[in-house]
Design an enzyme around this catalytic site. Structure first.
Site, PDB file in Angstrom:
ATOM      1  CE1 TYR A 113      -3.613   2.650   0.914  1.00 19.56           C
ATOM      2  CE2 TYR A 113      -2.052   3.339   2.609  1.00 19.56           C
ATOM      3  CZ  TYR A 113      -3.190   3.575   1.865  1.00 19.56           C
ATOM      4  OH  TYR A 113      -3.922   4.722   2.068  1.00 19.56           O
ATOM      5  CE  LYS A 152      -3.229   6.101  -1.006  1.00 28.74           C
ATOM      6  NZ  LYS A 152      -4.235   6.989  -1.621  1.00 28.74           N
TER       7      LYS A 152
END
Length: 239
Positions: free
Chosen positions: A162, A166
């Site tokens: 994740y 980002k």
């Protein structure tokens, strides 16, 4: 208060996106609530209407589907002709299994990047012409502290995959801000903090009401504000 500025928020039928829509509607902005699920988006609009907001409207948009984005752009162009603020909020967590990069599924990694990175990029690319028609165009990319390489090297993290998606989003922020540095665009990444939302199965330590202040702030900044930066509630966040 009449502001007459338009905002598109992706993934706005719940969580941070919904609360951002609510708070910007309170400020007088006209909000296009982006939702890939029409029924959930309609429910969000009805909820906002019951709270007294009529300056809200549904835009069906799936950021992983270029045809959906193009249709959303055409619809919005017909309705308003310009866009003042784009908030790339739609995102997924990648699941709560181990996200160690030595074993994490390539298929799941692609899904993460399709939404969290490529989704934001292709949405921005499609709406950039409408943003150029604004006197004060603003782009806010909703990122995460897990995207920070400085933070990651000094903390024991779990959501590595994740975080990677980002980090890529932050790189997009820097690149896009550099491209438009001589214009009136203001383009920034923000870290709302660990917030209790569906994204993390409501394990966060703060409410959406507490979290979205940073999003609202950089959606509404003036011409003297910075661009190409990464911010959280305490100020600038290290890349």
């Amino acid at each position: 208060m009449t502001i007459n500025k338009t905002v598109l928020i992706t993934g706005a039928n719940q969580g941070l996106g919904f609360e951002t829509a609510k708070q910007l509607a309170e400020l007088g902005y006209y909000i296009y609530v982006g939702s890939r699920d029409k029924s959930k988006g309609t429910a969000a609009i009805q909820k906002l209407n019951k709270l007294g907001f009529n300056n809200v409207e549904l835009i069906e948009i799936d950021v992983t589907d270029i045809n959906s984005i193009k249709l959303a752009k055409q619809e919005l162009a017909t309705k308003t002709g310009k866009l003042d603020v784009l908030i790339n909020n739609a995102g997924i967590s990648g699941g709560f299994m181990s996200q160690k990069m030595s074993t994490y599924s390539i298929g799941n990694l692609r899904k993460l990047f399709d939404t969290n990175f490529f989704g934001a990029v292709q949405t921005t690319q499609q709406f950039i012409d409408l943003l150029k028609k604004s006197n004060e165009p603003r782009i806010v990319n909703v990122s995460s502290g897990l995207a920070s390489l400085a933070f990651s090297t000094s903390h024991d993290l779990e959501f590595y995959a994740y975080g990677c998606s980002k980090t890529a989003l932050n790189a997009f922020t820097v690149s896009l801000a550099k491209e438009f540095r001589h214009t009136n665009f203001k383009i920034n990444s923000v870290e709302p903090g660990y917030t209790a939302t569906n994204l993390n199965e409501y394990q966060g330590v703060q409410t959406v009401e507490e979290a979205v202040g940073i999003i609202v702030k950089y959606a509404t900044i003036g011409d003297d504000a910075p661009t190409g930066k990464f911010f959280w509630k305490e100020g600038e966040f290290a890349w």
